[in-house]
Design a protein around this motif. Sequence first.
Motif, PDB file in Angstrom:
ATOM      1  N   VAL A  42      -8.180  -1.035   0.619  1.00  0.00           N
ATOM      2  CA  VAL A  42      -9.547  -1.456   0.281  1.00  0.00           C
ATOM      3  C   VAL A  42      -9.493  -2.743  -0.541  1.00  0.00           C
TER       4      VAL A  42
ATOM      5  N   GLU B 275      -5.334   7.630  -9.568  1.00  0.00           N
ATOM      6  CA  GLU B 275      -4.244   8.536  -9.195  1.00  0.00           C
ATOM      7  C   GLU B 275      -2.984   8.301 -10.022  1.00  0.00           C
TER       8      GLU B 275
ATOM      9  N   LYS C 228      -5.339   8.701  -1.162  1.00  0.00           N
ATOM     10  CA  LYS C 228      -6.379   7.855  -1.750  1.00  0.00           C
ATOM     11  C   LYS C 228      -5.789   6.570  -2.337  1.00  0.00           C
ATOM     12  N   ALA C 229      -4.634   6.699  -2.986  1.00  0.00           N
ATOM     13  CA  ALA C 229      -4.009   5.509  -3.571  1.00  0.00           C
ATOM     14  C   ALA C 229      -3.603   4.522  -2.470  1.00  0.00           C
TER      15      ALA C 229
ATOM     16  N   SER D 147       0.827  -1.207   0.000  1.00  0.00           N
ATOM     17  CA  SER D 147       0.000   0.000   0.000  1.00  0.00           C
ATOM     18  C   SER D 147       0.860   1.256   0.000  1.00  0.00           C
TER      19      SER D 147
ATOM     20  N   GLY E 145      -6.765   3.151  -1.062  1.00  0.00           N
ATOM     21  CA  GLY E 145      -7.382   2.327  -2.103  1.00  0.00           C
ATOM     22  C   GLY E 145      -6.798   0.930  -2.146  1.00  0.00           C
TER      23      GLY E 145
ATOM     24  N   SER F 154     -17.263   5.587 -12.827  1.00  0.00           N
ATOM     25  CA  SER F 154     -17.688   4.501 -11.927  1.00  0.00           C
ATOM     26  C   SER F 154     -18.256   3.348 -12.732  1.00  0.00           C
TER      27      SER F 154
ATOM     28  N   ALA G 223     -13.443  -1.557  -6.526  1.00  0.00           N
ATOM     29  CA  ALA G 223     -13.448  -0.194  -5.991  1.00  0.00           C
ATOM     30  C   ALA G 223     -12.026   0.227  -5.624  1.00  0.00           C
ATOM     31  N   GLY G 224     -11.278  -0.693  -4.999  1.00  0.00           N
ATOM     32  CA  GLY G 224      -9.896  -0.399  -4.625  1.00  0.00           C
ATOM     33  C   GLY G 224      -9.025  -0.148  -5.845  1.00  0.00           C
TER      34      GLY G 224
ATOM     35  N   ARG H 293      -9.965   0.781  -8.771  1.00  0.00           N
ATOM     36  CA  ARG H 293     -10.415   2.023  -9.407  1.00  0.00           C
ATOM     37  C   ARG H 293      -9.741   3.243  -8.753  1.00  0.00           C
ATOM     38  N   VAL H 294      -9.739   3.266  -7.429  1.00  0.00           N
ATOM     39  CA  VAL H 294      -9.171   4.410  -6.707  1.00  0.00           C
ATOM     40  C   VAL H 294      -7.661   4.496  -6.930  1.00  0.00           C
ATOM     41  N   VAL H 295      -6.979   3.355  -6.860  1.00  0.00           N
ATOM     42  CA  VAL H 295      -5.522   3.343  -7.049  1.00  0.00           C
ATOM     43  C   VAL H 295      -5.162   3.871  -8.435  1.00  0.00           C
TER      44      VAL H 295
END
Lengths: 464, 93
Positions: free
Chosen positions: A50, A284, A43-44, A16, A47, B38, A276-277, A279-281
Motif C-alpha cells: 500500500v 504489527e 497485513k504487514a 514487502s 501494508g 487512526s 495508511a501503509g 500505519r498498518v506495517v
Amino acid sequence: MNSVLQNLLDVFREPSVIVGLIALLGLLLQRKSLSDTVKGTTKAFVGFLVLAAGAGVVSDALTPFGEMFQHAFGVQGVVPNNEAIVGKVLTNYGSQAALIFFFGMVVNVLLARFTRFKFIYMSGHVALYLAAMIAVILIANGFSSWQAVLWGALAQGLITTLSPALVQPWMRKATKNDNVALGHTGNFGIATSGLVGKLFGNPEKSTEDLKIPKGLGFLRDTTVVIASSMGVIYLLVTLVAGSGYVEDKLSNGQWYLLWAVMQAGKFAAGVFIILAGVRVVLAEIIPAFKGISEKLVPNARPALDVPIVFTFAPNAVLIGFLSSFVGGLIGMGILVAVGGTIIIPGIVAHFMTGAASGVLGNATGGRRGAVLGAMVNGLMITFLPLLVLPFLGDVGLQNSTFSDADFGVAGLLLGSAVHISHVAVIGLIVCALAAVFAGSALITRRQAAKEPITTAEPERRPTA
Amino acid sequence: MKFLAMCSTGLGSSFMVRMNIETIVGELGLSAVTVEHSDISSAGPDSADVFFVAKDLEDAAQGLGDVVVLNSIIDMDELREAVKAAAARHGLL
C-alpha cells in the motif's frame, strides 16, 4: 548461480516480504495465536505494498511540479515532506531500509540496556524514515547492501538512543516529570529551541497566560493541511509558469488552474495512502518491540511522538507552529536571494516540530522562548535539508526531501564521512559508540560521587 | 464494541494510546472490546463506539459521538479511569 539461491535472493529483494518476515518474528516472539500471526504477517506484507502504491501517486504529482518550478524560476524547488520522499526511497532501497530499521531497534534496546541512556524509541514511523535516509546515504555512496545494513543499523540505534537524551532536560521542564521522553526526528531542532528559550527568554511570562482565539482546528487534519498548503504552492508556481507552458507541456490541454488544484489533491492523496501503509506495517511490528524492550530494559523511558507535549501548553503549540513557519519563510527568502535550490516550507514539518519547539521553548523561556526557539527550528529545517541533498544521490534530485532537523544533522555527519571514505563512516560510528559508553560510565561515576547510597527507581513509570 | 484512539496523522501518539488502552482492557478483562487507532480525518461516527483524543484535538473530534477527551495522553491513571467510565457507559462493567 543455482536457481534456489537465485530465488532466495529474489525474495530478499522484495521489501514487502522483509517487512512481513519482521512482523512474523515479532508476532512469534509475542506468542500470538496462529490466526493472529497469519493475519498480522499478511497485513504487514500488504501494508508495505500500500505504501509503495502511495509513493507512485505522490511521484506522479511531484514530477510535473518539479518541471514547472524549473521552468518558472530556473532552479530546483524542494518541498520537504517525510512521507513523500520515504515512499520514493522505500521503493528503491526498501529491503535495506527495513533491515536497518529492524536491527536499529535491536541496537537501541541493547544501548538502553547497557548504558545510562535508557531511552526506547517508540516512534516507529520516524524511525523507519530515518532508516530509509541512512540506507540512501550509504548505498548511494557505494556501500554494499550488507555493509549498509550493518553500519546503518548501528548508526540508527545510536541516533534513536541519543536523540531523546538531547531533549530530556527540557522535557523535564515542560512535562514536570522525568518518566517519558520525546521520540521524534525533529528532536535536534526542538532541543535547540529549549536552549534558545533558556538563553534569551523569560519563563515567568508563559504563552499560556495569553488569550488566543481558537479556530485553527483545521491544522490538526493532516490531509486538509497538505492539500490546502500544496494547493497554494501549486497555484502560485502554475501562475508564474503560465497557462501556455502548463497546458502545452503538462496538463494535456486541461485548464491550468484546475490542473494545479488536481495535482495538489493527488499529492495529498498519495501521502494519505503512504500514511495508511505505514500505519498498518507498524501496527504489527511495534507492539513486539514494546513488549521486548519492557522486559529487557524495565526502567527505560519510552521516547514518544511529539503530540504528547501538546496538551501541556496549547497556546505554545500554535505560537510555535507560526513562528517556525515564519522561520521557514525567512529561510526561503534568503535562498531566493542567494540563488540555487529553493526549500519551500513543508507545513507538516513546521507544525509538528514547530509546535513541540514552542512548548519546550515556552517551558524554558516563556513567550519569547517559544517564538525565538521555534523560529530557529524553522530556519534549521530550511537549511539542513538543503545541506543534505548532495549526499542523497538521485534521491536528492527529487522535488521532496526529508524534513526534520535530526535528518539534517545525522545526514550531514554520515554524508560528510561517506564523502571522505568508507573507513571514515565506520570510524565515526565506532567513535560514537565508544563515546556513548564513556559518557555513560562518566555519568555513573559522577552520580556515585554525589550520592553514595543508590536511590531506588521512581515508583511509577507510565507505560507507553 | 470498538474503541478508537485518534491523532492528527494516526501514526505515533494515537498508537501509543491504543496500546495503553489495550493494556487496560486486558487488566479489566473486557474481552468484548477491540481497540484500534487512526488519523482523525479517516474517522466518522460509525468508525467506533468510543473515540479517544487528546485535549488539543477536542474541536476536531466533535460530532463523532462518544468522545473521550484526555488531558494528558501519557497519564496511565487518567486513561484507566476514562476506559472504566466508557465501559460502564456501554454496559460492559
